[in-house]
Design a protein around this motif. Sequence first.
Motif, PDB file in Angstrom:
ATOM      1  N   ILE A 117     -33.971  -1.917 -35.296  1.00  0.00           N
ATOM      2  CA  ILE A 117     -33.395  -2.842 -36.276  1.00  0.00           C
ATOM      3  C   ILE A 117     -33.192  -2.162 -37.624  1.00  0.00           C
ATOM      4  O   ILE A 117     -32.214  -2.420 -38.331  1.00  0.00           O
ATOM      5  CB  ILE A 117     -34.281  -4.098 -36.410  1.00  0.00           C
ATOM      6  CG1 ILE A 117     -34.109  -4.998 -35.182  1.00  0.00           C
ATOM      7  CG2 ILE A 117     -33.959  -4.878 -37.694  1.00  0.00           C
ATOM      8  CD1 ILE A 117     -35.086  -6.163 -35.120  1.00  0.00           C
ATOM      9  N   TRP A 129     -32.332  -6.465 -32.277  1.00  0.00           N
ATOM     10  CA  TRP A 129     -32.251  -7.920 -32.477  1.00  0.00           C
ATOM     11  C   TRP A 129     -32.194  -8.648 -31.132  1.00  0.00           C
ATOM     12  O   TRP A 129     -32.841  -9.685 -30.955  1.00  0.00           O
ATOM     13  CB  TRP A 129     -31.026  -8.276 -33.314  1.00  0.00           C
ATOM     14  CG  TRP A 129     -31.107  -7.899 -34.757  1.00  0.00           C
ATOM     15  CD1 TRP A 129     -30.480  -6.859 -35.382  1.00  0.00           C
ATOM     16  CD2 TRP A 129     -31.877  -8.556 -35.780  1.00  0.00           C
ATOM     17  NE1 TRP A 129     -30.803  -6.822 -36.715  1.00  0.00           N
ATOM     18  CE2 TRP A 129     -31.652  -7.849 -36.993  1.00  0.00           C
ATOM     19  CE3 TRP A 129     -32.725  -9.664 -35.786  1.00  0.00           C
ATOM     20  CZ2 TRP A 129     -32.246  -8.225 -38.207  1.00  0.00           C
ATOM     21  CZ3 TRP A 129     -33.317 -10.043 -36.990  1.00  0.00           C
ATOM     22  CH2 TRP A 129     -33.088  -9.337 -38.170  1.00  0.00           C
ATOM     23  N   LEU A 152     -37.916 -11.354 -40.433  1.00  0.00           N
ATOM     24  CA  LEU A 152     -36.688 -10.967 -39.737  1.00  0.00           C
ATOM     25  C   LEU A 152     -35.604 -12.028 -39.916  1.00  0.00           C
ATOM     26  O   LEU A 152     -34.420 -11.708 -40.056  1.00  0.00           O
ATOM     27  CB  LEU A 152     -36.977 -10.748 -38.248  1.00  0.00           C
ATOM     28  CG  LEU A 152     -37.765  -9.493 -37.895  1.00  0.00           C
ATOM     29  CD1 LEU A 152     -38.140  -9.495 -36.409  1.00  0.00           C
ATOM     30  CD2 LEU A 152     -36.963  -8.236 -38.234  1.00  0.00           C
ATOM     31  N   ALA A 156     -31.992 -11.353 -41.483  1.00  0.00           N
ATOM     32  CA  ALA A 156     -30.735 -11.748 -40.843  1.00  0.00           C
ATOM     33  C   ALA A 156     -29.865 -12.530 -41.819  1.00  0.00           C
ATOM     34  O   ALA A 156     -28.651 -12.296 -41.915  1.00  0.00           O
ATOM     35  CB  ALA A 156     -31.022 -12.571 -39.594  1.00  0.00           C
ATOM     36  N   THR A 167     -23.827  -5.883 -34.326  1.00  0.00           N
ATOM     37  CA  THR A 167     -25.087  -6.269 -34.946  1.00  0.00           C
ATOM     38  C   THR A 167     -25.007  -7.696 -35.460  1.00  0.00           C
ATOM     39  O   THR A 167     -25.967  -8.463 -35.354  1.00  0.00           O
ATOM     40  CB  THR A 167     -25.447  -5.302 -36.091  1.00  0.00           C
ATOM     41  OG1 THR A 167     -25.380  -3.961 -35.610  1.00  0.00           O
ATOM     42  CG2 THR A 167     -26.846  -5.586 -36.612  1.00  0.00           C
ATOM     43  N   MET A 171     -27.613 -10.607 -34.473  1.00  0.00           N
ATOM     44  CA  MET A 171     -28.368 -11.289 -35.527  1.00  0.00           C
ATOM     45  C   MET A 171     -28.130 -12.799 -35.460  1.00  0.00           C
ATOM     46  O   MET A 171     -29.056 -13.603 -35.646  1.00  0.00           O
ATOM     47  CB  MET A 171     -27.975 -10.746 -36.895  1.00  0.00           C
ATOM     48  CG  MET A 171     -28.396  -9.311 -37.142  1.00  0.00           C
ATOM     49  SD  MET A 171     -27.619  -8.607 -38.621  1.00  0.00           S
ATOM     50  CE  MET A 171     -28.852  -8.980 -39.867  1.00  0.00           C
ATOM     51  N   PHE A 174     -30.149 -14.098 -32.778  1.00  0.00           N
ATOM     52  CA  PHE A 174     -31.555 -14.149 -33.180  1.00  0.00           C
ATOM     53  C   PHE A 174     -31.841 -15.451 -33.920  1.00  0.00           C
ATOM     54  O   PHE A 174     -32.844 -16.128 -33.657  1.00  0.00           O
ATOM     55  CB  PHE A 174     -31.892 -12.950 -34.062  1.00  0.00           C
ATOM     56  CG  PHE A 174     -33.300 -12.976 -34.610  1.00  0.00           C
ATOM     57  CD1 PHE A 174     -34.343 -12.406 -33.888  1.00  0.00           C
ATOM     58  CD2 PHE A 174     -33.577 -13.576 -35.827  1.00  0.00           C
ATOM     59  CE1 PHE A 174     -35.643 -12.444 -34.373  1.00  0.00           C
ATOM     60  CE2 PHE A 174     -34.874 -13.623 -36.327  1.00  0.00           C
ATOM     61  CZ  PHE A 174     -35.915 -13.062 -35.597  1.00  0.00           C
TER      62      PHE A 174
END
Length: 235
Positions: A117, A129, A152, A156, A167, A171, A174
């Motif tokens: 990450i 992620w 985290l 994000a 990414t 994210m 996530f």
Amino acid sequence: MERSTVMQELSSLGKERTRNIYLSQGAREPLFGVATGAMKPLAKQIKINQSLADELYATGNYDAMYFAGIIADPAVMTEADFETWIEGAYFYMLSDYVVAVTLAESERAQTVADRWIQSGEELKMSAGWSCYCWLMGNRPDDAFDRLKLAGLLQQAQDFIHSSPERTKAAMNNFIYTAGISYVPLHAEAVETARQVGVVEVKRGNSKTSRLDAYHSIQKEVEKGRLGFKRKYVRC
């Protein structure tokens, strides 16, 4: 079963239509075009075989690399092994659905995912992620440090719109997964998703995708899926 035999079996299962779909998604030659479901009988014959998995992954053949993830033994893979695999992952189906999934079944998962990450490399970040998504969707909530996941979540929120395309997608997932599968951060994830808003992700030559974690979380909550956990990470 030897690598050459597996490659022959995979070649026989390949379909031109599936091959073209994979190519359009970002896969590259060499590949056969094997549907994941068609791999299951072969996987049942072999079961778990890490040395064979490493040999297949090293071929660079997309189907062989995907199959390697099915027969891998995450319990014996070292951090160096995972680094080798992520270096070979040249597009998101490998980084997020082979390497990240395999890593999620390892006790080293969070350590390696944390490093990826922070790497600044698109597919490593995406895999990191994504690994957390697979973890939250499978492991009990008490397996995690709430403050760490909250950090985290904030990361994000702060960087999603300025991150590389793949990414961004990971994210966003996530945030969504934290909102559904990790109950201790549900409220925070909902607010994060609201603050982030729509995330636009460019997917190669395809039209830009508009991802909306806030409304996706709301839909899942309405279906009674808050707290959802998978029984297994790998199918």
